[in-house]
Each structure stands twice: as C-alpha cells, then as structure tokens.
Design an enzyme around this catalytic site. Structure first.
Site, short mmCIF file in Angstrom:
data_model
loop_
_atom_site.label_atom_id
_atom_site.label_comp_id
_atom_site.label_asym_id
_atom_site.label_seq_id
_atom_site.Cartn_x
_atom_site.Cartn_y
_atom_site.Cartn_z
N ARG A 1 -75.74 27.21 36.32
CA ARG A 1 -76.56 26.17 36.96
C ARG A 1 -78.02 26.64 37.10
O ARG A 1 -78.31 27.76 37.50
CB ARG A 1 -75.97 25.86 38.35
CG ARG A 1 -76.74 24.78 39.13
CD ARG A 1 -77.77 25.36 40.07
NE ARG A 1 -78.39 24.35 40.90
CZ ARG A 1 -79.46 24.58 41.65
NH1 ARG A 1 -80.03 25.75 41.65
NH2 ARG A 1 -79.97 23.62 42.38
N THR B 1 -89.18 23.43 47.45
CA THR B 1 -88.04 24.20 47.90
C THR B 1 -86.94 23.22 48.29
O THR B 1 -87.22 22.06 48.55
CB THR B 1 -88.44 25.12 49.08
OG1 THR B 1 -87.32 25.93 49.47
CG2 THR B 1 -88.90 24.32 50.29
N GLY B 2 -85.72 23.69 48.32
CA GLY B 2 -84.63 22.80 48.70
C GLY B 2 -83.71 22.50 47.52
O GLY B 2 -83.68 23.26 46.54
N THR C 1 -86.04 29.08 48.53
CA THR C 1 -86.92 29.32 47.39
C THR C 1 -88.35 29.57 47.85
O THR C 1 -88.86 28.85 48.71
CB THR C 1 -86.92 28.06 46.50
OG1 THR C 1 -85.61 27.86 46.02
CG2 THR C 1 -87.90 28.19 45.35
N THR D 1 -86.55 32.14 42.82
CA THR D 1 -85.35 31.81 43.60
C THR D 1 -84.09 32.41 42.98
O THR D 1 -84.06 32.69 41.77
CB THR D 1 -85.18 30.27 43.67
OG1 THR D 1 -84.15 29.94 44.60
CG2 THR D 1 -84.80 29.67 42.32
N SER E 1 -82.13 34.45 49.24
CA SER E 1 -82.38 33.30 48.38
C SER E 1 -83.37 33.59 47.26
O SER E 1 -83.69 32.70 46.46
CB SER E 1 -82.89 32.12 49.22
OG SER E 1 -83.94 32.56 50.03
N1 GLY Z 1 -84.83 24.92 44.76
C1 GLY Z 1 -84.00 25.93 44.28
C2 GLY Z 1 -82.82 25.47 43.58
O1 GLY Z 1 -82.33 24.37 43.80
O2 GLY Z 1 -82.31 26.21 42.78
#
Ligand code: GLY
Length: 334
Positions: A222, A245-246, A194, A212, A92
C-alpha cells in the site's frame, strides 16, 4: 528579504484564537474588534519561514538553522525531515515507524524544489532516510519515482546503509495488533503523523518535502498520498506550496496539495485554500467522521494556512526566529 512594518496576516487571523501564542510574539498596533484581523507593528518578516505538520520543533529548528546559515530551502527541507526520520520514538516516520500487517516497515517520501523538480521513493524498506533518497532520485536519475526493492537498491548504490527499521516498541505494537488484526485507520494521532514540511529561504524560494511510514498495519504494498506529487506535496515557486497529513486515500482522490496551490493561484489565501481542499473531501466522503486529514500551505509572500477535518491537528511554524506550535482550526465542530 522582504520586510513589512505592518502585517495583517490573513492566514493566521483566519485560524482565530488558536494562533494566540504566535501572535503574542508581536506587538498589536490596535485592538481587534473580533471581526477584523489585528495589524501588527513590529520588525516581523514573513520569510525565511519553515512550516511543518504536527508538533515537530526539532525538525523545524534544524530546517531554520540551515536556512539561517544561508543554504537553500531544499537543503533545509531535507535536513529538517531527517530529524524526524531518525527519531525512533516517532512511530509514523522513518526508523521506528509502525509496520505493515506482515511486520515490514515500508517508507514513502518525496521532495520538490523551486524549479518544480520532484523525486520520490515508495514502499522502500531498510533505509532510515527516504527523504534523502528521494532527493537523490530527483537529482541523480532521469526518473521521478523509485519503488520497493529498486528504491532500496538505488539507495545502497549511492551510499545509504541498510538498517532494520522495526524497533522493539513498534514490533511489540504490531504483535498486539495481530491478536485482533482489526484494520481501522486511526482517526487522529494527536502529536504526530506524516511529516510534511514547506520552507522559504532568504531568496524567497520555496521547497517542500513529505515523509512517512504510512498507515499502521497497512496491506503489503500500500502507498499513500505522501510520496505522490500533487497529493501529499506540491510546490510552485511562483505561487506557494502545500502538503498533507492523514488518511492518504482521501488526499489522493482529491489531489489535495495541487488543488491548494491552484486555489492560491486563483487568489485564495493559504487558509482559504486549505479550507476548500478539506471541503472537497467532506463533500465526496460522507464517512469523514472515521478519518482525519490535515493540510498546511504557504504562499509566496510567506503567509501560512492550515486546516483539518477534526480537532487536534497542529503545525509548527518557525518564522521571525520563533518556533511555535499552532493548533489548527477544523471542520467537524459537532
Ligand atoms: N498520509 C500518509 C499516508 O496515508 O500514508
């Protein structure tokens, strides 16, 4: 460096039994009655301090080592994040990150220093250390964000080498994903996602970073919250810092890290501020069962907080010479 003989760490007490392993390092002055935090009698100092999302003891150890040698929180953040970026097994962050739906590994990162300066790269390919490129953007350009090809070109122009970031394990995972091509953000990755990191150095100055590879199998182009100031990371050296994170889309819509720092400015503890920021997401997104978000925060006094929507979020805290993974409290107990 600040020393306090008796510490009532409201943030850690706020996360209850989950912090037992950390508190075990200190000697309780008195037994808790279960309602009030226990006062600790020890040589505990609240900073220097490093806190990072997830179970990343090698990253926090590196950051601590840098601070312990007398370097700045900013140097600690960069070098601490680099450890995970170089870890091929982590899928990740950095090399080995899971690719987008076209099989391309694209990295996002940002860094923020005690002066409130910020640098970021978004959707950058072929460079292992986006956190270092983000720092170069901050220090060596008149800009704050470079994207895609431009970020890569800049990185190469200042000495970074191009490398293939798609490892065999991640290529295989992508090939397997392609069979069904189901686009479903994973609710939780239990040990890793992340990496957001906050540090306070011996001078009491705060810096932060976030790095990340973003959502696995995301649409090409994206970008999530991680490299965006105020969402994936925010630092105000007078108040504190926060990082996330998330699922980035949810953090972006609530400008989560800035919100947490502003709540701390208004007097909330880091723990209270993290809980309120998660509460804003819950309120806005009734489908919160389908995704995870976790926050960590630190204030100027070296008090920490963490909170997530679902179970299994954790943070690694290096404080007082102890490097400890701490389970976070969470909203969804049903
Ligand atoms: N938190 C990392 C992402 O959504 O890219």
């Amino acid at each position: 460096m600040k020393r306090r003989k008796f510490i009532q760490n409201a943030s850690l007490s706020g996360i209850g039994i989950a912090v037992g392993s950390t508190l075990a390092n200190c000697k309780p002055k008195e037994e808790s009655n279960g309602e009030n935090p226990v006062a600790f009698s020890s040589d505990v100092t609240k900073y220097p301090l490093v806190i990072a999302t997830w179970n990343v003891p090698e990253s926090t150890a590196k950051a601590w080592e840098v601070i312990d040698e007398g370097s700045s929180a900013l140097d600690a953040i960069e070098q601490g994040c680099m450890v995970e970026e170089a870890n091929e097994k982590g899928q990740s962050v950095g090399i080995g990150g899971l690719p987008d739906r076209d099989g391309k590994v694209t990295l996002d990162a940002c860094i923020m220093n005690k002066e409130g300066n910020y640098g970021a790269v978004v959707c950058m390919q072929n460079i292992v250390h986006p956190i270092s490129v983000a720092r170069k953007v901050m220090e060596d350009t008149p800009h704050v964000i470079l994207a895609g090809k431009g970020a890569e070109q800049f990185a190469v122009s200042v000495g970074f080498k191009r490398e293939d970031l798609l490892t065999e394990a991640s290529r295989k995972a992508w090939e397997e994903w392609k069979v069904k091509s189901e686009y479903k953000p994973i609710i939780n990755i239990e040990n890793h996602d992340t990496i957001g990191m906050l540090a306070i150095d011996k001078n009491g100055d705060i810096s932060g970073g976030c790095t990340t590879s973003g959502l696995a199998y995301k649409m090409a182009g994206r970008v999530g919250d991680s490299p965006i100031i105020g969402s994936g990371l925010f630092i105000d050296n007078e108040i504190g810092g926060a990082t996330a994170t998330g699922l980035g889309e949810e953090v972006l819509k609530t400008v989560g890290s800035f919100l947490i720092v502003e709540l701390m400015r208004q007097g909330r503890t880091p723990q209270q501020a993290c809980e309120e920021a998660i509460g804003r997401i819950i309120k806005k997104s009734p489908n919160y069962n389908d995704f995870q978000v976790g926050y960590i925060a630190v204030n100027k006094d070296g008090e920490t907080g963490m909170y997530s929507i679902h179970e299994h979020f954790s943070a690694t805290v290096y404080q007082n010479g102890e490097n400890t993974n701490i389970k976070s409290d969470f909203y969804n107990k049903s």
